[in-house]
Design a protein around this motif. Structure first.
Motif, PDB file in Angstrom:
ATOM      1  N   THR A  49      -5.386   2.999   2.795  1.00 44.54           N
ATOM      2  CA  THR A  49      -5.872   1.806   3.500  1.00 44.54           C
ATOM      3  C   THR A  49      -7.083   2.170   4.342  1.00 44.54           C
ATOM      4  O   THR A  49      -7.012   3.011   5.239  1.00 44.54           O
ATOM      5  CB  THR A  49      -4.782   1.202   4.412  1.00 44.54           C
ATOM      6  OG1 THR A  49      -3.661   0.813   3.621  1.00 44.54           O
ATOM      7  CG2 THR A  49      -5.313  -0.015   5.151  1.00 44.54           C
ATOM      8  N   PHE A  89      -6.721  -0.413  -0.475  1.00 41.01           N
ATOM      9  CA  PHE A  89      -6.526  -1.492   0.485  1.00 41.01           C
ATOM     10  C   PHE A  89      -7.524  -1.342   1.634  1.00 41.01           C
ATOM     11  O   PHE A  89      -8.035  -0.251   1.890  1.00 41.01           O
ATOM     12  CB  PHE A  89      -5.091  -1.481   1.018  1.00 41.01           C
ATOM     13  CG  PHE A  89      -4.049  -1.655  -0.054  1.00 41.01           C
ATOM     14  CD1 PHE A  89      -3.488  -2.903  -0.298  1.00 41.01           C
ATOM     15  CD2 PHE A  89      -3.647  -0.577  -0.841  1.00 41.01           C
ATOM     16  CE1 PHE A  89      -2.542  -3.071  -1.298  1.00 41.01           C
ATOM     17  CE2 PHE A  89      -2.698  -0.749  -1.848  1.00 41.01           C
ATOM     18  CZ  PHE A  89      -2.146  -1.993  -2.074  1.00 41.01           C
ATOM     19  N   ALA A 127       0.831  -1.207   0.000  1.00 42.91           N
ATOM     20  CA  ALA A 127       0.000   0.000   0.000  1.00 42.91           C
ATOM     21  C   ALA A 127       0.865   1.256   0.000  1.00 42.91           C
ATOM     22  O   ALA A 127       0.535   2.260  -0.644  1.00 42.91           O
ATOM     23  CB  ALA A 127      -0.926  -0.009   1.222  1.00 42.91           C
ATOM     24  N   TRP A 135      -0.829   2.984   9.382  1.00 41.51           N
ATOM     25  CA  TRP A 135      -1.682   2.746   8.227  1.00 41.51           C
ATOM     26  C   TRP A 135      -1.456   3.820   7.172  1.00 41.51           C
ATOM     27  O   TRP A 135      -1.232   4.986   7.490  1.00 41.51           O
ATOM     28  CB  TRP A 135      -3.160   2.753   8.633  1.00 41.51           C
ATOM     29  CG  TRP A 135      -3.511   1.774   9.706  1.00 41.51           C
ATOM     30  CD1 TRP A 135      -3.861   2.057  10.995  1.00 41.51           C
ATOM     31  CD2 TRP A 135      -3.546   0.342   9.590  1.00 41.51           C
ATOM     32  NE1 TRP A 135      -4.110   0.905  11.698  1.00 41.51           N
ATOM     33  CE2 TRP A 135      -3.927  -0.170  10.865  1.00 41.51           C
ATOM     34  CE3 TRP A 135      -3.294  -0.550   8.558  1.00 41.51           C
ATOM     35  CZ2 TRP A 135      -4.064  -1.518  11.113  1.00 41.51           C
ATOM     36  CZ3 TRP A 135      -3.433  -1.912   8.803  1.00 41.51           C
ATOM     37  CH2 TRP A 135      -3.811  -2.378  10.065  1.00 41.51           C
TER      38      TRP A 135
END
Length: 351
Positions: A231, A214, A206, A227
């Protein structure tokens, strides 16, 4: 048969994979004409997240005291044709001692966490089973098969260790006619030993592929997980939402906990759920995987983020769909809850 089960939870799927396993299995046992009583210890983290508080396919008792439960329902438990005690049950050793001493029917330990159980037994730290108790159960039902079954009989004295793998309920997990929103998704509660795999096979791709989309669904992830902006995070996803989540992915990721990976022959619930939704699964590799799905035909393998990116960016669309459909057909043929209910019935009637 009248079957009694002491299990971690059937009323709440929050933070555990036990509930979905029990739900599918017991629904099918009910369809086969068996009467099931499920006994679940009350826990505050489940009490506030009960997504199936009253299952229609079994009787359920939520108890707060083992002593009171046995005092009130002891005779009914004793008279059952089979009493099963699951892994991670609160006071599992006390429950097991009482069951193996007093139950008149078949007694079984159902290990949904076999490699974790055996590792904690070796250290003398298991809270729901001990070495002395294993030989007293008539059956040791295990989520892990292969050489581990021989180990349970040889080293721990089980009279009969049998594989009763996890399964999927096709009534709950099925393909949905939605357009994929994400290129790769993952569904799983946070686990420290799975996190390196998630970092390598989802977070790193990602980060490298800004245009990719994602998604990660699951509870208990630490606040410091980095993250990426592309995502999408979902804290908790109840089982009734799994089909839409899987069907919204072009590919889905399967990760195996370290002890399951080392033991091999330990398919995860999520693996079968995703395949039942006809979503192509990209998995880490472990011994025995080819006993459940044929690599390259029914499942894909990735060892690092570069392999994952090649799959996500270059895999032909028609073959992507074909792999997902072949995996679904394999699940319906061999890994459904109905298949497991038939296997369990065979184990019980052959004793």
């Amino acid at each position: 048969m009248k079957i009694v089960i002491f299990g971690l939870s059937i009323t709440s799927s929050w933070g555990n994979g036990h509930a979905t396993t029990y739900r599918g299995l017991l629904r099918e046992m009910d369809r086969r004409g068996h009467e099931v009583l499920f006994l679940e210890r009350d826990a505050k983290w489940y009490a506030s997240n009960r997504d199936l508080p009253e299952p229609s396919f079994c009787s359920t008792i939520i108890y707060d005291s083992l002593e009171r439960l046995l005092g009130e329902y002891g005779p009914e438990i004793c008279d059952a044709d089979c009493v099963i005690v699951g892994s991670y049950v609160h006071q599992g050793i006390e429950v097991g001692k009482w069951v193996t001493k007093n139950a008149k029917g078949i007694t079984a330990f159902y290990d949904i966490d076999t490699p974790v159980t055996l590792a904690s037994l070796a250290r003398g730290e298991c809270k729901y089973l001990n070495r002395e108790l294993v030989p007293h159960y008539d059956l040791y039902l295990s989520f892990t098969g292969g050489p581990t079954l021989d180990q349970i009989e040889r080293e721990y004295g089980s009279p009969a260790a049998r594989a009763l793998y996890c399964s999927v309920d096709p009534l709950v997990h099925y393909p949905m006619p939605v357009t994929p929103r994400w290129d790769l998704g993952y569904l799983g509660t946070y686990s420290p030993d799975r996190q390196p795999g998630l970092e390598e096979l989802l977070i790193r791709p990602a980060r490298s592929w800004k245009k990719g989309r994602f998604a990660v669904a699951g509870a208990q992830y630490p606040a410091d997980v980095a993250w990426t902006e592309n995502t999408h995070r979902i804290e908790h996803l109840p089982p009734e939402c799994h089909s839409e989540f899987y069907s919204s992915q072009r590919f889905t990721l399967n990760l195996t906990r370290k002890q399951m990976l080392l033991a091999g022959y330990s398919p995860s619930v999520r693996l079968f759920e995703a395949a039942s939704c006809a979503v192509p699964v990209v998995s880490d590799h472990w011994p025995g995987l080819d006993q459940f799905f044929l690599p390259g035909e029914e499942i894909l393998l990735a060892f690092d983020y570069q392999q994952m990116l090649r799959i996500l960016q270059r895999f032909p669309e028609d073959e992507r769909r074909a792999i997902g459909e072949r995996a679904r057909q394999r699940v319906l043929r061999s890994h459904s809850a109905a298949c497991r209910a038939e296997e369990l019935e065979e184990y019980l009637t052959s004793r």
